[in-house]
Design an enzyme around this catalytic site. Structure first.
Site, PDB file in Angstrom:
ATOM      1  N   GLU A  73       0.825  -1.214   0.000  1.00 24.37           N
ATOM      2  CA  GLU A  73       0.000   0.000   0.000  1.00 24.37           C
ATOM      3  C   GLU A  73       0.861   1.267   0.000  1.00 24.37           C
ATOM      4  O   GLU A  73       0.371   2.364   0.249  1.00 24.37           O
ATOM      5  CB  GLU A  73      -0.983  -0.035   1.178  1.00 24.37           C
ATOM      6  N   HIS A  92      -2.250   3.729   8.635  1.00 26.43           N
ATOM      7  CA  HIS A  92      -3.358   3.188   7.838  1.00 26.43           C
ATOM      8  C   HIS A  92      -3.926   1.967   8.557  1.00 26.43           C
ATOM      9  O   HIS A  92      -3.194   1.024   8.851  1.00 26.43           O
ATOM     10  CB  HIS A  92      -2.864   2.793   6.442  1.00 26.43           C
ATOM     11  N   HIS A  94      -7.431  -0.848   9.026  1.00 26.88           N
ATOM     12  CA  HIS A  94      -8.709  -1.394   8.560  1.00 26.88           C
ATOM     13  C   HIS A  94      -9.610  -1.546   9.789  1.00 26.88           C
ATOM     14  O   HIS A  94     -10.214  -2.591   9.993  1.00 26.88           O
ATOM     15  CB  HIS A  94      -8.522  -2.769   7.913  1.00 26.88           C
ATOM     16  N   TYR A 118     -12.636  17.186  20.474  1.00 24.91           N
ATOM     17  CA  TYR A 118     -11.341  16.508  20.286  1.00 24.91           C
ATOM     18  C   TYR A 118     -11.222  15.991  18.864  1.00 24.91           C
ATOM     19  O   TYR A 118     -10.162  16.030  18.246  1.00 24.91           O
ATOM     20  CB  TYR A 118     -11.193  15.377  21.307  1.00 24.91           C
ATOM     21  N   HIS A 159     -12.818   0.005   3.169  1.00 21.99           N
ATOM     22  CA  HIS A 159     -11.405  -0.333   3.345  1.00 21.99           C
ATOM     23  C   HIS A 159     -10.890   0.081   4.726  1.00 21.99           C
ATOM     24  O   HIS A 159     -10.497  -0.773   5.518  1.00 21.99           O
ATOM     25  CB  HIS A 159     -10.614   0.336   2.205  1.00 21.99           C
TER      26      HIS A 159
HETATM   27 ZN   LIG Z   1      -5.437  -1.270   3.523  1.00 24.66          ZN
END
Ligand SMILES: [Zn+2]
Length: 205
Positions: A73, A92, A94, A118, A159
């Site tokens: 990725e 990143h 999921h 926040y 995703h």
């Molecule tokens: Zn991903």
């Protein structure tokens, strides 16, 4: 070995995210800016079982120069660093609630309302959503670059999340805030919660 403190910090914070269920299996990846390039979590690695000595080392053009091969990725990360040059690290995930909420996205409508101060301060008042693309698609990169110009966090439909910070700690904190706020948004779905109004949001920003 170079950048040992940064390596140890990646392993510790990734392990903490994994231990608390923010990522499972080999899902999710992290990158951090270092002198001359980036450190990144390796392809097929688990955030819960990283080896500091085997983190991928990339040069300033994101070319792999040492360590294990980087996450596939990597183009998503490159796009955000290009769009936001002050980015020091990217997380990143999921994670469950962001991903669940992303499946309810109606294009053209904001996905997460400004529920808490926040969230507005760490993540922004309007998190852009990038539509679904098959994993590895090159087409998603332009969409992510455009979305990242609007704020430090991007939600990828079906995703997960991609969150930038000035440092790794800042990126992790913002990614956690985004996941928890997605959970709040799901809890409140179907009711009519009061959100912060435009004046309150402007004061925070
Ligand atoms: Zn991903």
């Amino acid at each position: 070995m170079d950048n040992m403190d940064t390596r140890d910090q990646v392993v510790a914070l990734a392990g903490s995210l994994f231990d608390r269920g923010y990522s499972v299996g080999s899902a999710g990846n992290i990158s951090v800016r270092i002198p001359g390039g980036y450190l990144m979590t390796p392809t097929n690695s688990s955030l819960g079982r990283l080896d500091p000595a085997r983190l991928s080392v990339l040069d300033e053009d994101f070319v792999h120069t040492a360590g294990d091969p980087p996450s596939k990725e990597i183009p998503m990360h490159k796009a955000v660093y290009e769009a936001r040059p002050d980015t020091g690290a990217l997380v990143h995930l999921h994670s469950t609630h962001v991903t669940a909420l992303s499946c309810l996205w109606v294009p053209g409508e904001p996905l997460i309302p400004p529920l808490t101060p926040y969230f507005v301060m760490r993540v922004g008042a309007d998190v852009p959503v990038v539509p679904y693309f098959r994993p590895g698609s090159a087409d998603v990169v332009d969409e992510i670059r455009d979305a990242a110009r609007r704020g430090p966090a991007v939600i990828l439909a079906h995703h997960g999340s991609l969150v930038a910070g000035s440092s790794l700690v800042a990126a992790v904190n913002a990614a956690e805030e985004l996941e928890v706020t997605a959970q709040l948004a799901l809890l409140l779905r179907g009711s009519q919660p009061r959100t912060l109004d435009a004046e309150q949001v402007a004061e925070l920003l």
